[in-house]
Scaffold this active site. Structure first.
Site, short mmCIF file in Angstrom:
data_model
loop_
_atom_site.label_atom_id
_atom_site.label_comp_id
_atom_site.label_asym_id
_atom_site.label_seq_id
_atom_site.Cartn_x
_atom_site.Cartn_y
_atom_site.Cartn_z
N HIS A 172 0.86 -1.18 0.00
CA HIS A 172 0.00 0.00 0.00
C HIS A 172 0.91 1.24 0.00
O HIS A 172 2.02 1.20 0.53
CB HIS A 172 -0.84 -0.05 1.29
CG HIS A 172 -1.92 0.97 1.40
ND1 HIS A 172 -1.68 2.27 1.79
CD2 HIS A 172 -3.25 0.89 1.18
CE1 HIS A 172 -2.82 2.93 1.82
NE2 HIS A 172 -3.80 2.12 1.44
N ASP B 15 3.21 -3.97 7.97
CA ASP B 15 1.92 -3.32 7.80
C ASP B 15 0.83 -4.35 8.09
O ASP B 15 0.60 -5.26 7.29
CB ASP B 15 1.83 -2.80 6.36
CG ASP B 15 0.45 -2.26 6.01
OD1 ASP B 15 -0.49 -2.41 6.84
OD2 ASP B 15 0.31 -1.69 4.91
N GLN C 153 -4.35 -5.10 7.11
CA GLN C 153 -5.30 -6.10 6.62
C GLN C 153 -5.17 -7.42 7.36
O GLN C 153 -5.80 -8.41 6.97
CB GLN C 153 -5.11 -6.32 5.11
CG GLN C 153 -5.40 -5.11 4.25
CD GLN C 153 -6.85 -4.62 4.36
OE1 GLN C 153 -7.74 -5.35 4.80
NE2 GLN C 153 -7.07 -3.38 3.99
N LYS D 254 -10.50 -0.37 10.35
CA LYS D 254 -10.62 -1.57 9.53
C LYS D 254 -10.92 -2.80 10.39
O LYS D 254 -10.98 -3.91 9.88
CB LYS D 254 -9.31 -1.80 8.75
CG LYS D 254 -9.03 -0.73 7.70
CD LYS D 254 -7.77 -1.06 6.92
CE LYS D 254 -7.20 0.15 6.21
NZ LYS D 254 -7.89 0.46 4.95
N CYS E 85 -4.70 2.34 -3.69
CA CYS E 85 -3.48 2.89 -3.09
C CYS E 85 -2.32 1.93 -3.27
O CYS E 85 -1.50 1.75 -2.35
CB CYS E 85 -3.67 3.19 -1.61
SG CYS E 85 -4.94 4.42 -1.32
C1 LIG Z 1 -2.51 -2.90 3.54
C2 LIG Z 1 -2.85 -1.52 3.97
N1 LIG Z 1 -1.91 -0.74 4.50
C3 LIG Z 1 -2.16 0.50 4.93
C4 LIG Z 1 -3.41 1.05 4.83
C5 LIG Z 1 -3.60 2.46 5.29
O1 LIG Z 1 -4.41 2.50 6.43
P1 LIG Z 1 -5.01 3.89 6.91
O2 LIG Z 1 -5.67 4.49 5.69
O3 LIG Z 1 -5.99 3.51 7.94
O4 LIG Z 1 -3.90 4.73 7.40
C6 LIG Z 1 -4.44 0.28 4.27
C7 LIG Z 1 -5.81 0.79 4.12
O5 LIG Z 1 -6.11 1.77 3.48
C8 LIG Z 1 -4.15 -1.03 3.83
O6 LIG Z 1 -5.10 -1.78 3.30
#
Ligand SMILES: Cc1ncc(COP(=O)(O)O)c(C=O)c1O
Ligand SMILES: Cc1ncc(COP(=O)(O)O)c(C=O)c1O
Lengths: 140, 412, 412, 140
Positions: free
Chosen positions: C126, C203, C206, C229, C369
């Site tokens: 991401h 990260d 998910q 999430k 993203c």
């Molecule tokens: C794998 C992953 N990493 C990071 C993020 C970023 O999370 P957030 O938007 O809550 O900061 C997301 C979700 O958008 C994601 O799916």
């Protein structure tokens, strides 16, 4: 318990006329701590007496009635005791010494600040003088 | 209770569920509003409504929930921007004032402050308007200097102008002190700073909730505030930045939403304000902040201010009658926000707060995140009562009675 | 609906007010859970309860509301830490995954990554696990390299090990891809990275919402996740950091709470995790996150995972029957999170999402993203359906019917 | 309006067989825009014809049926018109051209991307050739 009970004569007296308040010219142990949330500060100094006892002890600092009275009463209690005694002092001892006031979590920290400083100083000293001692582990 | 309320306090109180609560068997007298205010049901319901009806991630969704959430989020930005006299593109949603000043430190400061530069702050600042500049100056080899105060707790203009002559790159100061209540003449200070070629950042944490603010007429470059101090939820606040400045700044956090395109070796940025809103934003609380803005707008910020001035006036005269009472801050209620710092003889503020709590009265005690100011006042801590729209003369009466009681316990 | 639910989905659905809503006259079929999940009433009520009963600033208050708020805030930290196998001191509350990676960039990276150093990320990340490292490397004169992928959408271990030989300072990778669903073998990767002397950041955005996570056995240095999430409110998330690392890091934001003492020329810092929580924290949403953790814990994370694997299996077999359907990601449901990316012949994902929305079905369409991954997949966008505890076979059936309809409209 | 109506024959036809798709070898005007939220991209090129008219026009890009059909239909509509005509093209014209589909706010951006690119290009050209013109303000 009402605050009128918490701030009974005893605590006010120690707050306004703290026993053992001040600095020692010569000392073997010195410790300091502060409470980042309220800003209370306590310093303690100890001159070690015969047979690893607490010979002289003084404290200084700034803070509320509870923290200063508690620190002051603790120095009185500690004076003349063996350094090892400090290891056994508990929260409950401190509360009892203060007359078991009912304190919320943030004020409990005030009550225990002096004990924390005393333990920090004495444990440090015992740790550093471990070799000099009789072989038992001072931190046990 | 005295007459002539400019606000209908009884009606307002009915909007705040927490005010029906008893603390230690007593009516809650909440006087810790400079720390955080309570929330009207309109704000709590806005959150509930969002989560129960249209919760969704924003900006990238084609589905109905996503479009509704995006619309509500941007509508809230528009409301909040309008509330402080800005346009939506100039308003970045942040966690609060602290994130706002730190955003400016990183995204503007790291780029534009150079070795040898001078940054100014003042002796009456909250740590959030000091520490970021200390860290910036340390990192950049720049110098941080403090504008002094007059004995009456106002900003020392001679000191300010003297330091301006040294050509600071950035001037940071508060609109209203959270300890003294002092309201600074922001437009005059910003005009002088601009003439001296400095960029200005104003800490509006204690102003936006309490008086009408118009960043345009203030003439500042950046303006920071917190939602939770203005009847809004925790976790949300705003940074206003002049459009041109926002455009030339570096991004702050990297991640989703703030990018236009991401390649392996570089990325390009989205337009402002999105460039500074990386990742999933605090959607619900932004919408809650919009509801708080609606609530305050309906009351009218001039009335809010008038109400607080009256309360302050009453409080200053009533509390002065308490034995040992000493006030810190300007004595003229029209020159100060609804914040009243004081001490009572040798009663430590923490002990005082404990005694008052027993009466259901919530005040703050401590250094109020303003240690340099505490040292200037030569105290280790103060007690602080601070007002908002649901406070009234009866709260001041309760405080006075509480202080009398503390005086009796401490045998003053 | 097929039999053998490991979770009682009907009962769970009754907890989510939004699922009673109709979208365009149809039952809401919410399949955009990787973007953000819906919230059970237990979470919504925790927020309401906080604001209606004990809203107050935390940590510095002596009064009753302040003590209650502080206790609830810290209790929530403890719950959340326990949920991922950490201790409370190792858990920093942040806005979400993006703030977590950026915190590590600034507070750890700016201190420990030097000119000429190597940072690794992967092709399946991401943007929030790419852009911060691009910015860091640019700022420090370090190099960012990407671990490649195998044709089956898993991480290319040969590429990983090859790059490890170059001695990276930091290795960043995802626990579970938000596009492919690929679950990486975090403990194996971290062990190898540690042997190579690298610090690891994972990260978990998910992963934490969908499977049991234990940072201790994963062996990572940092672990990031988002509350929104995992059934929690927007605006809150967590960064786990190994205690020793957190201790040696620089602070991030400067301001209240994170300091011990502030002097004119320098400041000293509070203990971890407070050193990284400057200013008023997002109190309500932290408490809401605690309620979400309670909810998930009561369901049991192993059951949650089992439920999603079953759904995935069913979805993969059902959707494969749709004309033009093409799936991106590992085909084995046991190797992937509850995320299903796909395309349908030449139907653009945005058109597909519009058609599905008309049926009350919310999916995501776009680059998710993850633009580098999109380029690797050689698509400009994909559609994505993603599951959580309230989804069931009937949602998959609805999706399949929606896709058939889209196929008919586009005359596939 | 149902999506079956939105994606009527017309839009699908322009999506699958876009008119004026491609690049011009020679052109006087070129513009590009993308939608950061969905990633749709449109490029347009124009060869200016006699009397400041749109002589030749081509577009390229990637995106959804709505954005590509809209851009393609717009190039057909624009061909041969005066450059000044572009100033008057409105959202409503584009919606009408598409058969007035009911679009949510995010899809409206898709529908209007082509118009945005066309306007960006033509306005830029008119601005740069302001001196050559008859004295009227091209941006008015
Ligand atoms: C794998 C992953 N990493 C990071 C993020 C970023 O999370 P957030 O938007 O809550 O900061 C997301 C979700 O958008 C994601 O799916
Ligand atoms: C004057 C002032 N500035 C800044 C802040 C910091 O705001 P926050 O804690 O919401 O970031 C506060 C409140 O704590 C304040 O009173």
């Amino acid at each position: 318990m009402s605050s009128a009970d918490i701030y009974r004569e005893l605590i006010l007296d120690y707050y306004r006329n703290p026993r053992n308040f001040g600095k020692l010219e010569r000392f073997d142990i010195e410790a300091h701590d502060s409470n980042p949330l309220c800003g209370d500060e306590v310093d303690m100094q100890i001159k070690v007496g015969p047979k690893n006892s607490i010979g002289e002890i003084k404290f200084s600092g700034k803070g509320c009635a509870i923290s200063l009275a508690s620190a002051s009463m603790l120095t009185e209690l500690a004076k003349g005791k063996a350094l090892d005694w400090v290891k056994d002092v508990s929260k409950e001892d401190v509360f009892k010494m203060l007359g078991n006031p009912e304190l919320g979590p943030s004020r409990v920290k005030c009550a225990l600040l002096g004990m924390k400083v005393l333990k920090t100083g004495v444990y440090g000293y015992l740790g550093a003088h471990y070799e000099d001692a009789d072989g038992s582990d001072p931190m046990a | 209770m005295l007459e002539t309320e400019t606000l209908d306090v009884e009606r307002i109180r009915a909007d705040f569920p927490i005010l029906r609560r008893k603390v230690r068997g007593k009516r809650l007298v909440y006087l810790d509003n400079a720390a955080t205010t309570q929330k009207p049901r309109q704000v709590i319901e806005a959150l509930d409504d969002y989560y129960s009806r249209y919760n969704s991630n924003v900006h990238r969704s084609v589905h109905t929930l996503g479009e509704e959430a995006t619309e509500a989020y941007e509508a809230s930005r528009k409301k909040t921007a309008t509330f402080i006299g800005a346009t939506p593109k100039e308003l970045v949603f942040v966690r609060g004032t602290t994130e706002a000043t730190n955003l400016v430190r990183f995204a503007w400061g790291e780029k534009f402050v150079k070795k040898g530069d001078l940054v100014l702050t003042t002796m009456m600042e909250h740590h959030s308007n000091i520490v970021p500049w200390q860290l910036l100056c340390k990192n950049k080899g720049a110098t941080l200097k403090f504008v002094g105060l007059n004995p009456d707790c106002t900003l020392d203009l001679a000191s300010f102008e003297g330091l301006l002559k040294e050509g600071p790159r950035l001037v940071a100061f508060t609109h209203c002190s959270n300890v003294l209540g002092t309201i600074n003449d922001v437009s005059a200070l910003c005009a002088k700073a601009a003439t001296a070629g400095a960029t200005t950042i104003v800490d509006g944490a204690q102003a936006v909730p309490h008086m009408a603010v118009d960043v345009g007429s203030l003439g500042c470059d950046f303006y920071a505030f917190s939602g939770h101090k203005m009847l809004g939820p925790t976790g949300i606040g705003g940074l206003y930045g002049r459009r041109a400045l926002l455009e030339e700044m570096e991004p702050f956090h990297g991640g989703g939403e703030m990018i236009r395109e991401v390649f392996l070796d570089h990325s390009t940025w989205n337009d402002v304000p999105y460039k500074f809103e990386a990742g999933t934003v605090n959607i619900a609380d932004s919408i809650g902040l919009g509801a708080a803005v609606d609530y305050l707008t309906a009351l009218g910020m001039d009335k809010v201010r008038e109400h607080e001035v009256r309360l302050l006036k009453y409080a200053l005269s009533e509390l002065a009658k308490v034995k040992g009472f000493r006030h810190y801050g300007p004595e003229d209620p029209s020159k100060k926000g609804g914040v009243l710092s004081f001490n009572m003889a040798d009663v430590h503020p923490h002990d005082l707060a404990t005694i008052l709590d027993e009466e259901g009265i919530a005040i703050r005690s401590g250094h109020h995140c303003a240690q340099p100011l505490m040292r200037w006042l030569d105290v280790s801590a103060t007690s602080r009562a601070s007002f908002h729209v649901y406070n009234s003369h009866d709260d001041v009466d309760a405080l006075r009675a509480g202080l009398e009681k503390a005086g009796a316990i401490f045998r003053l």
